[in-house]
Design an enzyme around this catalytic site. Structure first.
Site, short mmCIF file in Angstrom:
data_model
loop_
_atom_site.label_atom_id
_atom_site.label_comp_id
_atom_site.label_asym_id
_atom_site.label_seq_id
_atom_site.Cartn_x
_atom_site.Cartn_y
_atom_site.Cartn_z
N GLY A 31 0.65 -1.43 0.09
CA GLY A 31 -0.17 -0.26 0.29
C GLY A 31 0.84 1.06 -0.14
N VAL A 63 -0.53 3.58 4.63
CA VAL A 63 -0.59 2.69 5.89
C VAL A 63 0.71 2.00 6.70
CG1 VAL A 63 0.27 0.41 3.91
CG2 VAL A 63 -0.61 -0.26 5.59
N GLU A 87 18.99 3.65 6.07
CA GLU A 87 19.56 4.02 5.25
C GLU A 87 19.07 4.82 3.85
OE1 GLU A 87 22.10 1.94 5.03
OE2 GLU A 87 22.22 1.10 6.64
N GLU A 98 21.05 13.98 -4.14
CA GLU A 98 21.37 13.37 -5.35
C GLU A 98 20.43 12.93 -6.21
OE1 GLU A 98 18.78 10.10 -2.90
OE2 GLU A 98 20.59 8.59 -3.94
#
Ligand code: NAD
Length: 488
Positions: A212, A217, A256, A388
């Site tokens: 989801g 969720v 991460e 990035e």
């Protein structure tokens, strides 16, 4: 759902998620389609789980933890090996599924989304058998290491199987249960893994997959307060939010996050090898790689030569159908991701950069393809030098010597990975220690066959480490039993 026609194909129900050892199709849930980014065809349909389902999943995992945390180490190690065996048995099917979901060329999908996670699972089976679960301290007390509890794992789409297994393997080794919220774009490989855990007889509730939206969720899972560890891989923005919620709930967070990794080439290095290797490494998975070396930093007087070489390598890619073994670059994962990348290229041009090659999408009328870009005249401090992109864009920058190269390499809020190149072992060793990043790769070394070296970020690239013993520590609590009755 069946993909590659193997003798013993894994099947799992369409439009269902895996919760408490059952495939469930929530009546009230919406559905979303998973799109093959090369063909724009639908490869699967999965439920959009509600916040209520998130609570059910956490409750199931709490029950799963009761069972799993009581198993012995050998059972857990053997389970990881059984999962690795199951992945190997279904190697082609899983590789084809990952390739269809992400657009990664099939050869890379097999290597990165099956073979590597299999090695990670096996490394954790071995580590589980060697880990100091129960040792005595100098006072004779028992120092016991135990599974921390329910783990909430939230993963991105770029190397989905590897990212899931890098959390699942150590969590299971520690005796934790897991609720996984995979990325919206690539949920099918997660459900495939769930089917494999069912096949090998993992008890109900130990591994649950809830598909989801992150904002619905994912957020409900995050706010549930029913877990002890949240292990998140994804963007810096969402990572900040996950860390803040975890801080408020006083649960452990492993984050991460992103990267803007440098490849620093000193003047005594073999420039040609350094450039060719960096370009290839940067463009793995069409550049959608958190640790991609996206800033090639070469001696200023050799920038022209480096750009020429990099352009030649970029233009040699065979871009097209990921299921064709000759393809070396597939599409970007979505139309949105391609727009983000072309936006960065346009922004760099507006800031005075030169696009030596790439950034072209006009060759394709179907699929989210883009030719890889080499960008030069990139100003220090500009967006392309610091942010990035997450796509096939390599910025080439010039340095004025070692000090300047280190300053440039560290001039970013990220610190995930880096590469250093020099012919002098003493110089390269000293340079490696000055880069503020969680990994430094020397003279083009690639990920070792045994994936136990810690992976994770300095600075805003994250908190904590994955892989190897440090990756296992993230899922472990430590208890000191003083006056242990079994102590003589
Ligand atoms: P993302 O942050 O948008 O999403 C990551 C996951 O978080 C998805 O599953 C998403 O559904 C979920 N999510 C989003 N909002 C949420 C919320 N409010 N609550 C809970 N979950 C939520 O990242 P992405 O676009 O899927 O992936 C690309 C990013 O991931 C890049 O920045 C990349 O650098 C990073 N990444 C990092 C590593 C690493 O190991 N350091 C590896 C791969 C990718």
């Amino acid at each position: 759902m069946t993909l590659a026609p193997t003798v013993d194909a894994v099947e799992f129900p369409a439009e269902a998620l895996y919760l408490d050892g059952q495939w469930q199709t929530p009546a009230e849930a919406g559905r979303f389609e998973v799109i093959n980014p090369a063909t724009e065809e639908v490869v699967g349909v999965v439920p959009v789980a509600s916040a209520d389902l998130a609570r059910e999943a956490i409750a199931a995992a709490a029950r799963g933890f009761e069972t799993w945390s009581r198993t012995d180490v050998e059972t857990r190690a053997a389970t990881l090996e059984a999962l690795a065996d199951a992945m190997e048995r279904h190697r082609l099917q899983l590789g084809a599924l990952a390739s269809a979901e992400i657009g990664t060329p099939i050869r890379d999908a097999l290597a990165g989304q099956v073979d590597l996670p299999v090695r990670v699972l096996r490394s954790y089976a071995q580590l589980a058998r060697e880990y100091p679960w129960d040792v005595r301290d100098a006072a004779g007390s028992s120092i016991v290491r135990e599974g921390a509890g329910v783990v909430l794992a939230i993963t991105p789409w770029n190397f989905p199987v590897h990212q899931i297994v890098s959390k699942l393997a150590p969590a299971l080794a520690a005796g934790c249960s897991v609720v996984l919220k995979p990325a919206e774009l690539t949920p099918l490989n997660a459900l495939f893994l769930a089917a494999l855990t069912e096949q090998i007889g993992l008890p109900p509730g130990v591994f649950n997959v809830v598909t989801g939206k992150g904002s619905v969720v994912g957020e409900a899972l995050l706010q549930s307060r029913g877990y002890e560890v949240v292990s998140f891989t994804g963007s810096l923005g969402v990572g900040r939010h996950v860390g803040a919620v975890a801080g408020d709930a006083i649960v452990r967070a492993t984050l991460e996050l992103g990267g803007k990794s440098p490849a620093v080439v000193l003047e005594d290095a073999d420039l040609e090898t350094a450039v060719r290797t960096t370009v290839r490494n940067c463009f793995v998975n069409a550049g959608q790689k958190c640790n991609a070396p996206t800033r090639l930093i070469v001696p200023r007087d050799r920038v022209g030569e480096a750009v020429e070489l990099a352009t030649e390598v970029a233009e040699s890619y065979v871009i097209g159908d990921p299921s064709d073994e000759r393809t070396t670059m597939g599409p970007l994962v979505s139309a949105e991701q391609r727009d983000i990348v072309t936006g960065f290229i346009a922004g760099a041009r507006a800031e005075g950069a030169t696009i030596a090659t790439g950034g072209d999408r006009s060759r394709w009328d179907r699929g989210f393809f883009l030719t890889p870009a080499i960008v030069t005249d990139v100003a220090r401090g500009s967006v392309l030098a610091r942010e990035e992109v997450f796509g096939p864009v390599l910025a080439v920058l010039g340095h004025e010597g070692e000090e300047d190269a280190v300053a440039l390499a560290n001039d970013t809020e990220y610190g995930l990975s880096s590469e250093v190149w020099s012919a002098d072992p003493a110089r390269v060793a000293a340079l490696a220690r000055r880069i503020r990043a969680g990994q430094v790769r020397v003279n083009g070394v690639r990920t070792p066959a045994l994936p136990v070296s810690p992976f994770g970020g300095y600075k805003r690239s994250g908190l904590g480490r994955e892989l190897g013993e440090l990756g296992l520590d993230e899922f472990v609590e430590v208890k000191a039993i003083l006056g242990d009755p079994v102590v003589e």
